[in-house]
Scaffold this motif. Structure first.
Motif: not given
Length: 182
Positions: A10, A106-108, A110, A144
């Protein structure tokens, strides 16, 4: 029927490196480059900013390289501060080793599953493709993508209802497939 999932970045990942000013260990790359010419030799750096104090650090891309050995289209992308080029260079093992850095994804990223129509079938075959080398545990992706908890995914693995050629509990960054029988 084979279902395709894609793990996509992302944004650019955080760069793990110690800051000389504030002793933080996280830097954010925004895709800016510095190209320095000394006669016919080029030095090229990717600029990164400390997430705590904002101090700029330089990651060496090329060092003392003759101008003619750099492709003109690459030089244009460097001068244009191309964020896609920054992403490519951050994933390059040579650049990471030269600068002694690691990446924090992390969190970068999807997971694109293409919809939830696969959830109503008894057996699903899924091919997972990585758009970038993002290390992630397949158990997390499956949880997920299927709307399950990680504990449920691990239970399905133990029961033999979730099978794959790759080890699902360790981090991987390459394409893989799995079969899930509900």
């Amino acid at each position: 029927m084979l279902t395709n999932w894609v793990v996509m970045p992302t944004c650019l990942p955080l760069v793990l490196r110690r800051c000389h000013t504030c002793a933080s260990d996280r830097f954010r790359a925004d895709g800016r480059f510095r190209v320095n010419a000394n006669h016919k030799l080029l030095d090229i750096w990717l600029l990164v900013l400390c997430t705590a104090c904002g101090e700029t650090a330089k990651l060496t891309v090329l060092e003392r390289t003759h101008v003619r050995s750099v492709r003109p289209e690459l030089l244009d992308r460097l001068h244009d501060n191309d964020p896609a080029l920054a992403a490519e260079l951050l994933q390059d093992p040579v650049v990471r080793r030269r600068n002694r850095i690691a990446l924090d994804w992390n969190d970068d990223w999807r997971l694109d599953t293409g919809g939830s129509d696969h959830l109503d079938r008894e057996v699903i075959d899924v091919s997972v493709r990585f758009a970038a080398r993002i290390p992630v545990r397949p158990v997390r992706l499956i949880a997920e993508g299927c709307g399950l908890s990680r504990a449920e995914v691990e239970r399905l693995i133990e029961e033999g209802k979730l099978v794959s050629v790759v080890r699902l509990s360790s981090r991987i960054s390459g394409d893989f497939t799995f079969t899930l029988k509900y």
